[in-house]
Design a protein around this motif. Structure first.
Motif, PDB file in Angstrom:
ATOM      1  N   ARG A  44       0.980  -1.058   0.061  1.00  0.00           N
ATOM      2  CA  ARG A  44       0.086  -0.033  -0.054  1.00  0.00           C
ATOM      3  C   ARG A  44       0.595   1.421  -0.149  1.00  0.00           C
ATOM      4  NH1 ARG A  44      -4.180  -0.489   4.450  1.00  0.00           N
ATOM      5  NH2 ARG A  44      -2.410   0.078   5.815  1.00  0.00           N
ATOM      6  N   GLU A  45       0.558   2.086  -0.733  1.00  0.00           N
ATOM      7  CA  GLU A  45       1.367   3.346  -1.038  1.00  0.00           C
ATOM      8  C   GLU A  45       0.557   4.789  -0.562  1.00  0.00           C
ATOM      9  OE1 GLU A  45       2.035   4.283  -5.106  1.00  0.00           O
ATOM     10  OE2 GLU A  45       3.503   5.678  -4.700  1.00  0.00           O
ATOM     11  N   PHE A  46       1.200   5.556   0.247  1.00  0.00           N
ATOM     12  CA  PHE A  46       0.571   6.760   0.557  1.00  0.00           C
ATOM     13  C   PHE A  46       0.663   7.751  -0.445  1.00  0.00           C
ATOM     14  CE2 PHE A  46      -0.435  10.191   3.262  1.00  0.00           C
ATOM     15  CZ  PHE A  46       0.353  11.299   2.874  1.00  0.00           C
ATOM     16  N   LEU A  47      -0.536   8.384  -0.740  1.00  0.00           N
ATOM     17  CA  LEU A  47      -0.406   9.226  -1.762  1.00  0.00           C
ATOM     18  C   LEU A  47      -0.427  10.830  -1.363  1.00  0.00           C
ATOM     19  CD1 LEU A  47      -2.903   7.748  -4.235  1.00  0.00           C
ATOM     20  CD2 LEU A  47      -0.517   7.294  -4.216  1.00  0.00           C
ATOM     21  N   VAL A  92      -6.281  -0.064  -6.691  1.00  0.00           N
ATOM     22  CA  VAL A  92      -7.186   0.237  -5.792  1.00  0.00           C
ATOM     23  C   VAL A  92      -6.999   1.518  -5.107  1.00  0.00           C
ATOM     24  CG1 VAL A  92      -9.048  -0.371  -4.145  1.00  0.00           C
ATOM     25  CG2 VAL A  92      -8.115  -2.087  -6.003  1.00  0.00           C
ATOM     26  N   TYR A  93      -7.760   2.369  -4.875  1.00  0.00           N
ATOM     27  CA  TYR A  93      -7.442   3.887  -4.099  1.00  0.00           C
ATOM     28  C   TYR A  93      -8.436   3.669  -2.892  1.00  0.00           C
ATOM     29  CZ  TYR A  93      -4.787   5.805  -7.765  1.00  0.00           C
ATOM     30  OH  TYR A  93      -3.740   6.019  -8.632  1.00  0.00           O
ATOM     31  N   TYR A  94      -7.815   4.124  -1.929  1.00  0.00           N
ATOM     32  CA  TYR A  94      -8.504   4.109  -0.467  1.00  0.00           C
ATOM     33  C   TYR A  94      -8.440   5.475   0.158  1.00  0.00           C
ATOM     34  CZ  TYR A  94      -8.130  -0.993  -0.906  1.00  0.00           C
ATOM     35  OH  TYR A  94      -8.216  -2.323  -1.386  1.00  0.00           O
ATOM     36  N   CYS A  95      -9.374   5.739   0.865  1.00  0.00           N
ATOM     37  CA  CYS A  95      -9.240   7.062   1.806  1.00  0.00           C
ATOM     38  C   CYS A  95      -9.106   6.387   3.323  1.00  0.00           C
ATOM     39  CB  CYS A  95     -10.316   8.141   1.467  1.00  0.00           C
ATOM     40  SG  CYS A  95     -12.090   7.544   1.568  1.00  0.00           S
ATOM     41  N   ALA A  96      -8.530   7.151   4.251  1.00  0.00           N
ATOM     42  CA  ALA A  96      -8.339   6.905   5.347  1.00  0.00           C
ATOM     43  C   ALA A  96      -8.709   8.108   6.333  1.00  0.00           C
ATOM     44  CB  ALA A  96      -7.312   6.176   5.698  1.00  0.00           C
ATOM     45  N   ALA A  97      -8.728   7.859   7.627  1.00  0.00           N
ATOM     46  CA  ALA A  97      -9.101   9.127   8.450  1.00  0.00           C
ATOM     47  C   ALA A  97      -8.408   8.970   9.720  1.00  0.00           C
ATOM     48  CB  ALA A  97     -10.620   9.361   8.697  1.00  0.00           C
ATOM     49  N   ASN A  98      -7.701   9.792  10.517  1.00  0.00           N
ATOM     50  CA  ASN A  98      -7.292   9.861  11.980  1.00  0.00           C
ATOM     51  C   ASN A  98      -7.529  11.245  12.584  1.00  0.00           C
ATOM     52  OD1 ASN A  98      -4.489  11.142  12.544  1.00  0.00           O
ATOM     53  ND2 ASN A  98      -4.396  10.617  10.227  1.00  0.00           N
ATOM     54  N   ARG A  99      -7.357  11.464  13.588  1.00  0.00           N
ATOM     55  CA  ARG A  99      -7.477  12.632  14.325  1.00  0.00           C
ATOM     56  C   ARG A  99      -6.133  13.240  14.935  1.00  0.00           C
ATOM     57  NH1 ARG A  99     -12.924  12.520  18.252  1.00  0.00           N
ATOM     58  NH2 ARG A  99     -12.113  14.794  18.381  1.00  0.00           N
ATOM     59  N   ILE A 100      -5.137  12.496  14.783  1.00  0.00           N
ATOM     60  CA  ILE A 100      -3.935  12.859  15.139  1.00  0.00           C
ATOM     61  C   ILE A 100      -3.285  13.984  14.244  1.00  0.00           C
ATOM     62  CG2 ILE A 100      -1.660  12.078  16.208  1.00  0.00           C
ATOM     63  CD1 ILE A 100      -3.129   9.425  16.910  1.00  0.00           C
ATOM     64  N   GLY A 101      -2.813  13.318  12.903  1.00  0.00           N
ATOM     65  CA  GLY A 101      -2.017  13.917  12.042  1.00  0.00           C
ATOM     66  C   GLY A 101      -2.211  13.545  10.569  1.00  0.00           C
ATOM     67  N   THR A 102      -1.266  14.279   9.649  1.00  0.00           N
ATOM     68  CA  THR A 102      -1.313  13.952   8.163  1.00  0.00           C
ATOM     69  C   THR A 102      -0.061  12.947   7.755  1.00  0.00           C
ATOM     70  OG1 THR A 102      -0.055  15.725   7.866  1.00  0.00           O
ATOM     71  CG2 THR A 102      -2.289  16.126   7.509  1.00  0.00           C
ATOM     72  N   ARG A 104       1.947   9.670   7.304  1.00  0.00           N
ATOM     73  CA  ARG A 104       1.299   8.284   6.792  1.00  0.00           C
ATOM     74  C   ARG A 104       1.216   7.346   7.933  1.00  0.00           C
ATOM     75  NH1 ARG A 104       3.201   4.274   2.750  1.00  0.00           N
ATOM     76  NH2 ARG A 104       2.419   2.295   3.641  1.00  0.00           N
ATOM     77  N   GLN A 105       2.005   7.234   8.940  1.00  0.00           N
ATOM     78  CA  GLN A 105       2.011   6.296   9.917  1.00  0.00           C
ATOM     79  C   GLN A 105       0.565   6.654  10.762  1.00  0.00           C
ATOM     80  OE1 GLN A 105       4.245   8.402   9.560  1.00  0.00           O
ATOM     81  NE2 GLN A 105       5.014   9.042  11.528  1.00  0.00           N
ATOM     82  N   ARG A 106       0.380   7.754  10.777  1.00  0.00           N
ATOM     83  CA  ARG A 106      -1.117   8.258  11.569  1.00  0.00           C
ATOM     84  C   ARG A 106      -2.104   7.421  11.115  1.00  0.00           C
ATOM     85  NH1 ARG A 106       1.764   9.741  16.165  1.00  0.00           N
ATOM     86  NH2 ARG A 106       2.751  11.886  15.693  1.00  0.00           N
ATOM     87  N   PHE A 107      -2.317   7.142   9.954  1.00  0.00           N
ATOM     88  CA  PHE A 107      -3.467   6.549   9.290  1.00  0.00           C
ATOM     89  C   PHE A 107      -3.526   4.997   9.615  1.00  0.00           C
ATOM     90  CE2 PHE A 107      -5.139  10.085   7.343  1.00  0.00           C
ATOM     91  CZ  PHE A 107      -3.984  11.037   7.100  1.00  0.00           C
ATOM     92  N   GLU A 108      -2.368   4.514   9.763  1.00  0.00           N
ATOM     93  CA  GLU A 108      -2.373   2.874  10.000  1.00  0.00           C
ATOM     94  C   GLU A 108      -3.484   2.451  10.881  1.00  0.00           C
ATOM     95  OE1 GLU A 108      -0.712   1.127   7.734  1.00  0.00           O
ATOM     96  OE2 GLU A 108       0.428   2.636   6.803  1.00  0.00           O
ATOM     97  N   SER A 109      -3.595   3.241  12.136  1.00  0.00           N
ATOM     98  CA  SER A 109      -4.469   2.696  13.030  1.00  0.00           C
ATOM     99  C   SER A 109      -5.865   3.468  13.046  1.00  0.00           C
ATOM    100  CB  SER A 109      -3.944   2.834  14.055  1.00  0.00           C
ATOM    101  OG  SER A 109      -3.561   4.351  14.675  1.00  0.00           O
ATOM    102  N   GLY A 110      -5.931   4.235  11.924  1.00  0.00           N
ATOM    103  CA  GLY A 110      -7.259   5.168  11.736  1.00  0.00           C
ATOM    104  C   GLY A 110      -8.178   4.411  11.252  1.00  0.00           C
ATOM    105  N   PHE A 111      -9.228   4.924  10.496  1.00  0.00           N
ATOM    106  CA  PHE A 111     -10.516   4.419  10.020  1.00  0.00           C
ATOM    107  C   PHE A 111     -10.339   4.329   8.326  1.00  0.00           C
ATOM    108  CE2 PHE A 111     -13.079   4.454  13.621  1.00  0.00           C
ATOM    109  CZ  PHE A 111     -12.610   5.656  14.207  1.00  0.00           C
ATOM    110  N   TRP A 112     -10.608   3.118   7.745  1.00  0.00           N
ATOM    111  CA  TRP A 112     -10.513   2.844   6.238  1.00  0.00           C
ATOM    112  C   TRP A 112     -11.954   2.771   5.793  1.00  0.00           C
ATOM    113  CZ3 TRP A 112      -5.677   2.974   3.731  1.00  0.00           C
ATOM    114  CH2 TRP A 112      -4.478   3.220   4.758  1.00  0.00           C
ATOM    115  N   GLY A 113     -11.982   3.197   4.408  1.00  0.00           N
ATOM    116  CA  GLY A 113     -13.049   2.920   3.735  1.00  0.00           C
ATOM    117  C   GLY A 113     -12.868   1.770   2.792  1.00  0.00           C
ATOM    118  N   GLN A 114     -13.805   1.381   1.899  1.00  0.00           N
ATOM    119  CA  GLN A 114     -13.886   0.367   0.719  1.00  0.00           C
ATOM    120  C   GLN A 114     -13.009   1.259  -0.355  1.00  0.00           C
ATOM    121  OE1 GLN A 114     -14.891  -2.484   0.808  1.00  0.00           O
ATOM    122  NE2 GLN A 114     -15.588  -2.489   2.853  1.00  0.00           N
ATOM    123  N   GLY A 115     -12.186   0.576  -1.301  1.00  0.00           N
ATOM    124  CA  GLY A 115     -11.529   1.221  -2.186  1.00  0.00           C
ATOM    125  C   GLY A 115     -12.341   1.370  -3.321  1.00  0.00           C
ATOM    126  N   THR A 116     -11.644   2.052  -4.452  1.00  0.00           N
ATOM    127  CA  THR A 116     -12.362   2.282  -5.767  1.00  0.00           C
ATOM    128  C   THR A 116     -11.210   2.074  -6.669  1.00  0.00           C
ATOM    129  OG1 THR A 116     -13.446   3.633  -7.110  1.00  0.00           O
ATOM    130  CG2 THR A 116     -11.858   4.787  -5.635  1.00  0.00           C
TER     131      THR A 116
END
Length: 122
Positions: A44-47, A92-102, A104-116
């Motif tokens: 998985r690649e951060f964009l 496949v492109y995914y979006c993710a969310a977290n409340r800590i920062g921007t 990459r590693q902050r998203f690993e334990s955040g929320f993930w959606g279905q990809g497109t």
């Protein structure tokens, strides 16, 4: 927060697509949002990522200058405008969310959606 990416499809090399990431809930504005992608057989690649207010965006070198991320907190939505697409952008492109920062590693334990799926024909 629940996330759903959409807007993928088939595009020719050099073409453009705009992906959307829709969310539910009133707390959307509290989350930093990131875009990632994963191609078959690859990691998985951060964009890109955008801060909660939208005042700051960060991009991976692989997409800098071609992709633009934005958000509309009034619509609980985030967008990824992708221009000058290349065959290697297919994934496949995914979006993710977290409340800590921007970062990459902050998203690993955040929320993930279905990809497109994004497919780029050569």
């Amino acid at each position: 927060v629940q996330l759903q990416a959409s807007g993928g499809g088939l595009v020719e090399t050099g073409g453009s697509l705009r992906l959307s990431c829709a969310t539910s809930g009133d707390a959307f504005r509290l989350y930093n949002i990131g875009w990632f992608r994963q191609a078959p057989g690859k990691e998985r690649e951060f964009l890109a990522a955008i801060s909660r207010s939208g005042s700051r965006t960060v991009y991976a070198d692989s997409v800098k200058g071609r992709f633009t991320m934005s958000r509309d907190n009034a619509k609980n939505a985030v967008y990824l405008q992708m221009n000058s697409l290349k065959p290697e952008d297919a994934a496949v492109y995914y979006c993710a969310a977290n409340r800590i920062g921007t970062e990459r590693q902050r998203f690993e334990s955040g929320f993930w959606g279905q990809g497109t799926q994004v497919t780029v024909s050569s």
